[in-house]
Design a protein around this motif. Structure first.
Motif, short mmCIF file in Angstrom:
data_model
loop_
_atom_site.label_atom_id
_atom_site.label_comp_id
_atom_site.label_asym_id
_atom_site.label_seq_id
_atom_site.Cartn_x
_atom_site.Cartn_y
_atom_site.Cartn_z
N SER A 86 0.82 -1.21 0.00
CA SER A 86 0.00 0.00 0.00
C SER A 86 0.85 1.25 0.00
N ALA B 120 0.93 4.12 -3.22
CA ALA B 120 0.52 5.51 -3.07
C ALA B 120 1.40 6.40 -3.93
N ARG C 156 3.57 9.70 -5.18
CA ARG C 156 4.34 10.80 -4.58
C ARG C 156 3.82 12.10 -5.14
N ASP D 287 2.80 8.50 -9.83
CA ASP D 287 2.00 7.33 -9.45
C ASP D 287 2.65 6.07 -10.01
N ASP E 145 0.78 11.72 3.76
CA ASP E 145 0.34 10.37 4.07
C ASP E 145 -0.24 9.74 2.81
N ALA E 146 -0.28 8.40 2.80
CA ALA E 146 -0.76 7.69 1.61
C ALA E 146 -2.18 8.11 1.24
N GLY E 147 -3.05 8.23 2.24
CA GLY E 147 -4.43 8.62 1.95
C GLY E 147 -4.52 10.03 1.41
N ALA F 135 -2.15 11.67 -0.27
CA ALA F 135 -1.60 11.70 -1.62
C ALA F 135 -2.58 11.10 -2.63
N THR F 136 -3.19 9.98 -2.25
CA THR F 136 -4.12 9.32 -3.16
C THR F 136 -5.35 10.19 -3.42
#
Length: 384
Positions: free
Chosen positions: A10, A14, A16, A41, A102-104, A106-107
């Motif tokens: 995960s 994600a 950058r 991505d 954070d991954a969330g 960025a997504t």
């Protein structure tokens, strides 16, 4: 082990997020620099640049919309390498700041940008200072970070103004900085918060460098130069002294008085040029205020200095140039125009919405006063 592998996948999946900042160029619309958001991505073949700075020169009514202040720009998504090709060719430096999201976050930001770049969503009403390519980058990041940028930048200021940055960045082109300095009204002279300074891409990049997340992490995880800057550097901040302008105004006033006494026709020719210039600039400023949406040009106190009433002096200038007596209205009109220049000085001293135009007052007030003092009611023969 399966849980660790799932977490690692995960994280890798994600995207950058980075902010690319392009240094100013040599064409007039490149003087302010530029920026964009980069999404790198792993699911895509190459990083994508989300660029809010595109406009369509071929759209119907583009020139009229530009004059009226009713322009539309658009967000365009294109491969980063393609976006950088132009800047490499013209020698403009480019750097990228990779953000610690954070991954969330960025997504979600990547998805929001992709949605915003769709043709039905891409266009927005452009404003040079409050809604441009750089403020759109700022706002997109702020939305992804739950208001972090605004919380940290809104309450802090370095005393910069829209006029100051516009004149500074336009300074390599004389016509351009003069246009900004003469044409902007008092709304452009309020001290900006760092949040508002971000209308300049380089100011936004500087602000991002100093930001930390709520847990203490620096927002910028890494900064890298992508292209070297081969042009002149960005103009530095420099204070503007009013006294050289005052000396020029006094010297001009002495010259006007000497010409009017010794060479009245030369004085009339000089007045014809000066009053024509004041008329044209005054009418342009009046049009910006009354006929356009360029609100930062409204209520411009330079109208009292580059006074459109000077158009009424042109017939008398022509009469004096031909050696004929001026009309009876000449001196009363000169007195009114000089008095209005004095009012400009008074307004500058008032604490209510002052305009930073003391240098123009110092230059033009002596000139208007000199014309009123020097020009007689009837032509004076030249000295023998």
């Amino acid at each position: 082990m399966l849980l660790l592998l799932a977490c690692a996948f995960s994280v890798q999946a994600a995207p950058r997020i980075g902010v690319v900042t392009m240094q100013p160029g040599e064409i007039f619309f490149e003087r302010f620099g530029h920026n964009a958001i980069v999404v790198d991505d792993p699911a895509l073949p190459a990083p994508v640049s989300y660029n809010f700075g595109y406009f369509d020169l071929t759209e119907p009514g583009f020139v009229g919309n530009f004059v009226r202040g009713d322009m539309e720009y658009m967000l365009v998504a294109l491969p980063l390498a393609e976006d950088l090709a132009y800047y490499r060719d013209v020698g403009r430096g480019v750097s990228i700041q990779w953000l610690d999201l954070d991954a969330g976050e960025a997504t979600a930001l990547a998805a929001r940008l992709a949605q915003n770049a769709l043709p039905e969503n891409a266009r927005y009403r452009y404003d040079y200072f409050t809604d441009n390519c750089s403020t759109r980058v700022r706002d997109a990041l702020d939305g992804a970070l739950d208001g972090l940028l605004q919380r940290h930048l809104q309450g802090r200021s370095r005393g910069n103004t829209y006029r100051g940055d516009a004149v500074r960045l336009a300074s390599p082109a004389t016509w351009m900085w003069l246009g900004f300095d003469i044409g902007l009204g008092p709304l452009a002279d309020r001290p900006n918060a760092l949040w508002e300074d971000a209308f300049v891409p380089m100011r936004l990049a500087d602000a991002l460098r100093g930001l930390r997340r709520d847990d203490g992490r620096p927002l910028v995880a890494e900064e890298t130069q992508l292209l070297p800057h081969r042009l002149a550097p960005e103009p530095a901040d420099a204070p503007r002294n009013w006294w050289p302008w005052a000396l020029a105004g006094l010297a001009g006033a002495i010259g006007i008085h000497a010409l009017a006494r010794r060479r009245p026709r030369a004085a009339a020719a000089t007045g014809l040029v000066f009053w024509s210039l004041c008329t044209v600039l005054g009418l342009v400023m009046a049009f910006i205020w009354l006929g356009t949406s360029h609100r930062f040009g409204w209520h411009n106190q330079n109208l009292l200095l580059f006074n459109p009433l000077c158009v009424l002096l042109l017939p008398d200038a022509w009469r004096l140039l031909r050696g004929r007596a001026p009309s009876r209205l000449l001196r009363p009109l000169l007195a009114v125009i000089a008095a209005l220049a004095v009012i400009a000085l008074f307004l500058h001293w008032l604490p209510v919405q002052p305009q930073r135009n003391v240098h123009w007052i110092a230059l033009l007030l002596p000139l208007h006063a000199a014309w009123w003092w020097a020009l007689p009611a009837r032509p004076v023969p030249p000295a023998v």
